[in-house]
Design an enzyme around this catalytic site. Structure first.
Site, PDB file in Angstrom:
ATOM      1  N   HIS A 197       2.124   4.501  -3.099  1.00  0.00           N
ATOM      2  CA  HIS A 197       1.962   5.673  -2.715  1.00  0.00           C
ATOM      3  C   HIS A 197       3.439   6.244  -3.269  1.00  0.00           C
ATOM      4  CE1 HIS A 197      -1.849   6.267  -0.803  1.00  0.00           C
ATOM      5  NE2 HIS A 197      -1.430   5.677   0.025  1.00  0.00           N
ATOM      6  N   HIS A 255       1.006  -1.279  -0.088  1.00  0.00           N
ATOM      7  CA  HIS A 255      -0.071   0.049  -0.005  1.00  0.00           C
ATOM      8  C   HIS A 255       0.881   1.332  -0.129  1.00  0.00           C
ATOM      9  CE1 HIS A 255      -3.499   2.383   1.502  1.00  0.00           C
ATOM     10  NE2 HIS A 255      -2.742   3.203   1.760  1.00  0.00           N
ATOM     11  N   GLU A 256       1.643   1.267   1.033  1.00  0.00           N
ATOM     12  CA  GLU A 256       2.537   2.414   1.145  1.00  0.00           C
ATOM     13  C   GLU A 256       3.748   2.557  -0.050  1.00  0.00           C
ATOM     14  OE1 GLU A 256       1.714   4.793   2.798  1.00  0.00           O
ATOM     15  OE2 GLU A 256       0.431   3.574   4.265  1.00  0.00           O
TER      16      GLU A 256
END
Length: 259
Positions: free
Chosen positions: A66, A62-63
């Site tokens: 980003h 997820h990170e």
């Protein structure tokens, strides 16, 4: 993008290996033992490890999503910050990002957004770049959940492994639905924020630290709101081909101390 910019760390491979270990144990476990007082420790331990390590793995993805889109959009500071190394330690606060989410999962709650990467949004080339940076995280959860549900639906596997993967997939859908909400502090709001007026962005900045906490409090306090959130997540999960029965078995085994 330079080939050397993305360098998965040993920590990432360690979490991946732990997830695989949990899957192997779950595969050799006896699902039917859950209906007895002598539950198969291989099944219980396997599903617990699979889901806990798999959650940490999804947090990393997820990170990283980003950070990767931020790099592509013009913020090259993510390289120096170590965000492209896929090392969960760079994304997290140990308590807020790992311990508390696992506690919430353990009591049957909603998985909290687990980490954060600090993006220099002034370095991004366009508003659309900023939008895709925000969407990258929840979309990674959706993609991970889709891969898991398709694997369970199309690959013949032991029921214990299918249960663990299905529950982990459902958690990814919960995380997607939660993070995509247009509430300050969540990724859904970050996706639309570049197109808002300066006054709206200023107001959002003031409530950003508290808005997600208020949302979680309402979800726990108001049964109709919690039911609506759960139904939306189930609808997405079912649409992707997920098995609610297998996910329930996985959830039951994961929270073994409650039964």
């Amino acid at each position: 993008m330079q080939r050397s910019a993305v360098r998965p760390s040993p920590v990432f491979y360690g979490i991946l290996a732990l997830t695989v270990l949990g899957g192997v144990l779950a595969a050799f476990g006896d699902v039917y033992s859950l209906a007895t007082t002598h539950r198969d420790p291989r099944l219980v331990a396997g599903i617990f490890i699979l889901v806990a390590a798999g959650w940490a793995l999804s947090l990393t993805l997820h990170e990283f999503g980003h950070a990767f889109l931020a790099y592509k959009g013009g913020d090259h500071s993510v390289v120096q910050k170590g965000y492209l190394n896929m090392d969960v330690r760079h994304y997290t606060d140990p308590v807020l990002s790992i311990v508390l989410p696992l506690i919430f999962l353990a009591i049957g709650g909603i998985p909290l957004p687990g980490g954060a990467v600090w993006i220099n949004r002034w370095a991004l080339r366009s508003r659309s770049s900023a939008t895709w940076v925000s969407l990258a995280g929840p979309l990674s959860n959706l993609a991970f959940g889709l891969v898991l549900t398709l694997s369970v639906a199309n690959i013949t596997m032991p029921e214990g492994l299918a249960a663990g993967l299905s529950y982990l997939a459902f958690l990814q859908i919960l995380a997607f639905v939660l993070n995509i909400l247009p509430i300050p502090g969540l990724d859904g709001f970050g996706a639309i924020e570049p197109y808002l007026s300066p006054q709206a962005r200023e107001t959002a900045a003031k409530i950003r630290p508290w808005a997600p906490l208020a949302l979680f409090a309402l979800l726990f306090a108001l049964d109709p709101l919690q039911s609506a959130f759960a139904e939306a997540s189930r609808w997405v999960f079912d649409s992707l081909g997920g098995s609610e029965r297998a996910a329930y078995i996985g959830s039951y085994a994961f929270r073994f101390w409650q039964h």
